[in-house]
Motif scaffolding. Structure first.
Motif, PDB file in Angstrom:
ATOM      1  N   LYS A 125       0.901  -1.509   0.166  1.00 13.08           N
ATOM      2  CA  LYS A 125      -0.188   0.442  -0.042  1.00 13.08           C
ATOM      3  C   LYS A 125       0.579   1.347  -0.245  1.00 13.08           C
ATOM      4  N   ASN A 126       2.161   1.239   0.894  1.00 16.04           N
ATOM      5  CA  ASN A 126       2.763   2.830   0.593  1.00 16.04           C
ATOM      6  C   ASN A 126       3.703   2.453  -0.401  1.00 16.04           C
ATOM      7  N   LEU A 127       3.878   1.411  -1.217  1.00 17.68           N
ATOM      8  CA  LEU A 127       4.429   1.658  -2.785  1.00 17.68           C
ATOM      9  C   LEU A 127       4.137   2.549  -3.360  1.00 17.68           C
ATOM     10  N   PHE A 128       2.865   2.007  -3.523  1.00 17.87           N
ATOM     11  CA  PHE A 128       1.376   3.279  -4.416  1.00 17.87           C
ATOM     12  C   PHE A 128       1.089   3.904  -4.033  1.00 17.87           C
ATOM     13  N   LEU A 129       1.559   4.682  -2.668  1.00 18.71           N
ATOM     14  CA  LEU A 129       0.799   5.332  -2.005  1.00 18.71           C
ATOM     15  C   LEU A 129       2.379   6.836  -2.524  1.00 18.71           C
ATOM     16  N   ILE A 130       3.438   5.719  -2.709  1.00 17.51           N
ATOM     17  CA  ILE A 130       4.257   6.960  -3.279  1.00 17.51           C
ATOM     18  C   ILE A 130       4.772   6.977  -4.477  1.00 17.51           C
ATOM     19  N   LEU A 177      10.559  10.189   5.396  1.00 11.23           N
ATOM     20  CA  LEU A 177      11.276   8.257   6.001  1.00 11.23           C
ATOM     21  C   LEU A 177      11.141   8.858   7.237  1.00 11.23           C
ATOM     22  N   SER A 178      10.441  10.152   7.478  1.00 12.23           N
ATOM     23  CA  SER A 178      10.202   9.872   9.100  1.00 12.23           C
ATOM     24  C   SER A 178       8.685   9.213   9.755  1.00 12.23           C
ATOM     25  N   PHE A 179       7.707   8.618   8.036  1.00 13.16           N
ATOM     26  CA  PHE A 179       6.837   7.994   7.999  1.00 13.16           C
ATOM     27  C   PHE A 179       7.035   6.574   7.905  1.00 13.16           C
ATOM     28  N   PRO A 180       5.742   5.332   8.760  1.00  8.73           N
ATOM     29  CA  PRO A 180       6.839   4.341   8.729  1.00  8.73           C
ATOM     30  C   PRO A 180       6.099   4.044   6.816  1.00  8.73           C
ATOM     31  N   ILE A 181       7.688   4.603   6.152  1.00  9.84           N
ATOM     32  CA  ILE A 181       7.804   3.657   4.853  1.00  9.84           C
ATOM     33  C   ILE A 181       8.789   3.169   4.481  1.00  9.84           C
ATOM     34  N   SER A 182       9.981   1.687   4.220  1.00  6.37           N
ATOM     35  CA  SER A 182      11.456   1.324   4.381  1.00  6.37           C
ATOM     36  C   SER A 182      11.185   2.079   2.891  1.00  6.37           C
ATOM     37  N   GLY A 198       8.590   2.688  -4.989  1.00  3.62           N
ATOM     38  CA  GLY A 198       7.009   3.244  -5.428  1.00  3.62           C
ATOM     39  C   GLY A 198       7.752   4.894  -5.991  1.00  3.62           C
ATOM     40  N   LYS A 199       8.979   5.671  -6.136  1.00  7.63           N
ATOM     41  CA  LYS A 199       9.275   6.521  -7.049  1.00  7.63           C
ATOM     42  C   LYS A 199       9.484   5.555  -8.891  1.00  7.63           C
ATOM     43  N   ILE A 200      10.006   4.977  -8.961  1.00 10.26           N
ATOM     44  CA  ILE A 200      10.447   4.190  -9.853  1.00 10.26           C
ATOM     45  C   ILE A 200       8.347   4.220 -10.616  1.00 10.26           C
ATOM     46  N   LEU A 201       8.175   3.172  -9.999  1.00  2.00           N
ATOM     47  CA  LEU A 201       6.541   3.258 -10.225  1.00  2.00           C
ATOM     48  C   LEU A 201       6.024   4.101 -11.123  1.00  2.00           C
ATOM     49  N   GLY A 202       6.586   5.349  -9.668  1.00  6.38           N
ATOM     50  CA  GLY A 202       5.196   6.763 -10.160  1.00  6.38           C
ATOM     51  C   GLY A 202       6.058   7.355 -11.479  1.00  6.38           C
ATOM     52  N   ARG A 203       7.748   6.853 -11.598  1.00  4.88           N
ATOM     53  CA  ARG A 203       7.797   7.789 -12.292  1.00  4.88           C
ATOM     54  C   ARG A 203       7.681   7.376 -14.444  1.00  4.88           C
TER      55      ARG A 203
END
Length: 275
Positions: A2-7, A91-96, A103-108
């Protein structure tokens, strides 16, 4: 997951907010519109006419424009977040780190591939409206080639962004790589071939390691299976590969190359000082 798609969603949203995505879409969509206005589909050159000729022109221009667009808009993806302290905030959020990076790669990937694909899709829809012949085989093969080329340079761009310290350095490195792959490597290899320092087969093999070169050869081979416009190079390629084999190589090799660069980029990103 979920976090990956959010990023990925946040990266897509940021790209639209900064307007470069809109400009990027207008460039490729504008090219297609300009080709139709210029009457490209109504003319015939070397036996190519209709949408086949339009797609041929589009793909030849894309070879030059797409890589530099991907590089200059992507190399600052991580380094830019580091410069503006967005990376520290995220990175202050619970995101690895893995979720953030991929996630950045998928979005870009979505932002750089979608406009190119939609431009070709627009050409096909317009071709249906004017009742011209639709070259479906060429459309699907070009889509696969564009997907592969996008994957290769996206991986290279994230690899660069993972180790450079500033956005300015990232842009300089990306521009050098684009120039090197586009022009310098061909000039250097032709020079070596003319001086007979290495065998022709070895030199052409090096050239085929260049994702831009194999994209160009594969695109031409769809219209000219004998590769007559390439001169002596064609004899080596045709003796080494069948056309189908070479097209498959042209699709899977850049994807693999981009994935390898992306993995190396992640390993560097995960081990170095992030802030």
């Amino acid at each position: 997951m979920k976090n990956l798609f959010l990023i990925a969603y946040l990266d897509l949203k940021e790209s639209i907010r900064t307007k470069w995505f809109i400009v990027y879409s207008l460039v490729f969509g504008g090219m297609i519109a300009l080709f139709f206005i210029a009457g490209v589909t109504q003319s015939q050159v070397m036996g190519f006419s209709g949408l086949s000729r339009l797609l041929l022109m589009y793909i030849q221009i894309t070879i030059v424009i797409l890589p530099i667009f991907i590089l200059i808009t992507t190399v600052r993806s991580i380094s830019g977040d580091r410069d503006t302290h967005i990376l520290e905030y995220m990175l202050s959020f619970p995101i690895s780190l893995k979720q953030y990076y991929w996630g950045k790669i998928l979005g870009r990937f979505t932002t750089v591939f979608l406009p190119v694909f939609l431009a070709m899709l627009f050409a096909l829809f317009y071709g249906m409206i004017i009742s011209t012949t639709i070259p479906w085989d060429i459309f699907f093969l070009y889509t696969a080639l564009l997907f592969a080329l996008t994957s290769a340079f996206l991986g290279i761009a994230f690899f660069i962004s993972s180790f450079v310290k500033t956005s300015e350095v990232a842009l300089g490195v990306s521009f050098f790589i684009w120039i090197f792959l586009l022009a310098f490597i061909d000039i250097a290899l032709i020079s070596l071939m003319m001086q007979n320092r290495f065998e022709e087969g070895f030199i052409i093999t090096i050239a085929l390691l260049n994702p831009m070169e194999i994209f160009r050869v594969a695109a031409i081979s769809l219209f000219d299976p004998e590769l007559t416009v390439m001169g002596p190079v064609a004899f080596y390629i045709l003796d080494t590969f069948k056309q189908t084999t070479f097209v498959l190589f042209s699709v899977f090799y850049p994807i693999l190359l981009g994935f390898i660069f992306a993995i190396f980029g992640y390993k560097i990103f995960a081990k170095k000082d992030l802030i």
